[in-house]
Design an enzyme around this catalytic site. Structure first.
Site, PDB file in Angstrom:
ATOM      1  CG  HIS A  41      24.261  -8.458  -4.106  1.00  0.00           C
ATOM      2  ND1 HIS A  41      24.630  -7.137  -4.218  1.00  0.00           N
ATOM      3  CD2 HIS A  41      25.097  -9.006  -3.180  1.00  0.00           C
ATOM      4  CE1 HIS A  41      25.619  -6.878  -3.379  1.00  0.00           C
ATOM      5  NE2 HIS A  41      25.943  -8.006  -2.746  1.00  0.00           N
ATOM      6  CG  HIS A  44      28.280  -7.692  -6.507  1.00  0.00           C
ATOM      7  ND1 HIS A  44      27.531  -8.679  -5.902  1.00  0.00           N
ATOM      8  CD2 HIS A  44      29.419  -7.587  -5.775  1.00  0.00           C
ATOM      9  CE1 HIS A  44      28.194  -9.145  -4.849  1.00  0.00           C
ATOM     10  NE2 HIS A  44      29.337  -8.503  -4.746  1.00  0.00           N
ATOM     11  N   GLY A 154      32.241  -0.424  -3.804  1.00  0.00           N
ATOM     12  CA  GLY A 154      30.996  -0.027  -3.153  1.00  0.00           C
ATOM     13  C   GLY A 154      31.268   0.626  -1.802  1.00  0.00           C
ATOM     14  CE  LYS A 156      26.963  -4.586   3.105  1.00  0.00           C
ATOM     15  NZ  LYS A 156      28.055  -5.454   3.330  1.00  0.00           N
ATOM     16  CD  GLN A 160      36.834  -4.017   0.012  1.00  0.00           C
ATOM     17  OE1 GLN A 160      37.000  -5.101   0.534  1.00  0.00           O
ATOM     18  NE2 GLN A 160      35.941  -3.837  -0.941  1.00  0.00           N
ATOM     19  CB  VAL A 183      22.301  -1.426  -3.975  1.00  0.00           C
ATOM     20  CG1 VAL A 183      20.930  -1.917  -4.423  1.00  0.00           C
ATOM     21  CG2 VAL A 183      22.972  -0.616  -5.085  1.00  0.00           C
ATOM     22  CB  SER A 193      27.615 -12.336  -1.178  1.00  0.00           C
ATOM     23  OG  SER A 193      27.923 -11.474  -2.257  1.00  0.00           O
TER      24      SER A 193
HETATM   25  P1  AMP Z   1      32.301  -8.478  -2.543  1.00  0.00           P
HETATM   26  O1  AMP Z   1      31.851  -9.386  -3.634  1.00  0.00           O
HETATM   27  O2  AMP Z   1      31.521  -8.607  -1.273  1.00  0.00           O
HETATM   28  O3  AMP Z   1      33.797  -8.499  -2.343  1.00  0.00           O
HETATM   29  O4  AMP Z   1      31.983  -7.008  -3.046  1.00  0.00           O
HETATM   30  C1  AMP Z   1      32.487  -6.532  -4.268  1.00  0.00           C
HETATM   31  C2  AMP Z   1      32.206  -5.061  -4.386  1.00  0.00           C
HETATM   32  O5  AMP Z   1      30.788  -4.837  -4.326  1.00  0.00           O
HETATM   33  C3  AMP Z   1      32.807  -4.242  -3.240  1.00  0.00           C
HETATM   34  O6  AMP Z   1      33.349  -3.046  -3.770  1.00  0.00           O
HETATM   35  C4  AMP Z   1      31.622  -3.980  -2.363  1.00  0.00           C
HETATM   36  O7  AMP Z   1      31.742  -2.804  -1.585  1.00  0.00           O
HETATM   37  C5  AMP Z   1      30.510  -3.848  -3.379  1.00  0.00           C
HETATM   38  N1  AMP Z   1      29.194  -4.059  -2.763  1.00  0.00           N
HETATM   39  C6  AMP Z   1      28.816  -5.100  -1.990  1.00  0.00           C
HETATM   40  N2  AMP Z   1      27.555  -4.918  -1.544  1.00  0.00           N
HETATM   41  C7  AMP Z   1      27.137  -3.733  -2.041  1.00  0.00           C
HETATM   42  C8  AMP Z   1      25.927  -2.978  -1.928  1.00  0.00           C
HETATM   43  N3  AMP Z   1      24.895  -3.401  -1.215  1.00  0.00           N
HETATM   44  N4  AMP Z   1      25.859  -1.801  -2.577  1.00  0.00           N
HETATM   45  C9  AMP Z   1      26.908  -1.338  -3.311  1.00  0.00           C
HETATM   46  N5  AMP Z   1      28.068  -1.997  -3.452  1.00  0.00           N
HETATM   47  C10 AMP Z   1      28.186  -3.181  -2.826  1.00  0.00           C
END
Ligand code: AMP
Length: 291
Positions: A41, A44, A154, A156, A160, A183, A193
């Site tokens: 999204h 990412h 992120g 978010k 982590q 975001v 996701s």
């Molecule tokens: P994930 O696919 O959920 O493991 O996330 C992959 C990366 O995207 C991680 O570093 C998350 O923190 C980041 N991420 C997920 N959602 C957001 C968001 N809304 N804004 C910024 N970064 C994000």
């Protein structure tokens, strides 16, 4: 696709991504890395944009890491829109997309893992035992495979990000960690996701999470410094939504994740809650108007 873009390389073998990175290094490229679990999204994609600003070649990984899911969690049903992800990554300017298979990442007789320690046992770590060990193990492996100069995460997933920084420091990994802003949807919901699991009604209710965090930030701005009082502001806001159950809500130091008695600028308001059956997390930083 932008007309200047060179075709994105899509690789799944570890040897292939190593070769692609080696070729980029031959040309003196600075390597940026964005690890994800896919179902991409705009959150990412903002990390890709950041990586592209700060490096020459951006590698994205898409790997739904079984090690970081608990036995009752959503590993099997985690969304895996392979083609849509490939298109989004390519359009965003990813140069190398690395999609390893589980069997290649984890030998059946594997033994050694990274342990997150004290910082990984609180908040998300309490709710999801072993989660951060799984995250750090895969991030360490991916760093060893991709050997990036910078890696973008992120905010978010604030805990982590703090743990990745701690791992890089404690294990002397030669990579710079960049943490990018959250975001959000127009109504404030942080992109995730997992938002696609929400029904229309749950989606509407879910905005209370960011609204609760915003009310804490506002109360801090108005002069309230008692962490207990700030937390109560957020909790009472969420209590008004019947479909939303708090897992935890707290004001913490953004690096140690300890809860001070008196809040200071830069502390984080963090929340995890179930909206229907879907577990969502979010956070905001006190004293900062924007993410
Ligand atoms: P994930 O696919 O959920 O493991 O996330 C992959 C990366 O995207 C991680 O570093 C998350 O923190 C980041 N991420 C997920 N959602 C957001 C968001 N809304 N804004 C910024 N970064 C994000």
């Amino acid at each position: 696709m932008p007309s200047t873009a060179i075709r994105m390389q899509v690789v799944s073998a570890i040897a292939d991504v190593r070769a692609a990175v080696a070729a980029a290094r031959e040309a003196n490229a600075r390597i940026g890395f964005v690890p994800t679990m896919g179902a991409l999204h705009d959150g990412h994609l903002s990390l890709v944009e950041r990586s592209r600003r700060e490096s020459d070649v951006t590698v994205m990984s898409i790997f739904v890491n079984p090690l970081q899911f608990g036995p009752k969690e959503d590993l099997a049903r985690y969304p895996r829109p392979v083609e849509a992800d490939e298109k989004l990554a390519s359009e965003a300017g990813v140069d190398i997309l690395f999609r390893p298979d589980v069997e290649d990442m984890y030998a059946s007789d594997r033994s050694v893992t990274v342990v997150a320690g004290e910082l990984g046992s609180q908040w998300e770590g309490t709710s999801r035992p072993g989660h951060f060990d799984g995250v750090l193990t895969v991030v360490a492996k991916l760093f060893n495979i991709v050997t990036p100069d910078i890696a973008v995460f992120g905010r978010k997933d604030l805990q982590q990000a703090a743990l990745v920084r701690a791992m890089v420091r404690d294990l002397d990994m030669p990579v710079s960690i960049v943490v990018a802003p959250i975001v959000r949807e127009e109504d404030g919901l942080a992109l995730s996701s997992r938002n696609r699991y929400l029904t229309d009604e749950e989606r509407a209710r879910a905005r209370v999470l960011s609204a609760a965090l915003a009310s804490i930030v506002e109360k801090f701005r108005d002069g309230e410094r008692s962490v207990a009082a700030l937390e109560e502001t957020g909790r009472s806001k969420i209590a008004s939504e019947p479909l939303v159950t708090i897992d935890y809500l707290a004001v913490v130091d953004d690096a140690t994740f300890l809860r001070p008695k008196q809040a200071v600028e830069g502390n984080a308001a963090i929340v995890a809650a179930r909206v229907g059956k879907t577990r969502l997390i979010d956070n905001m930083i006190l004293g900062r108007d924007k993410d």
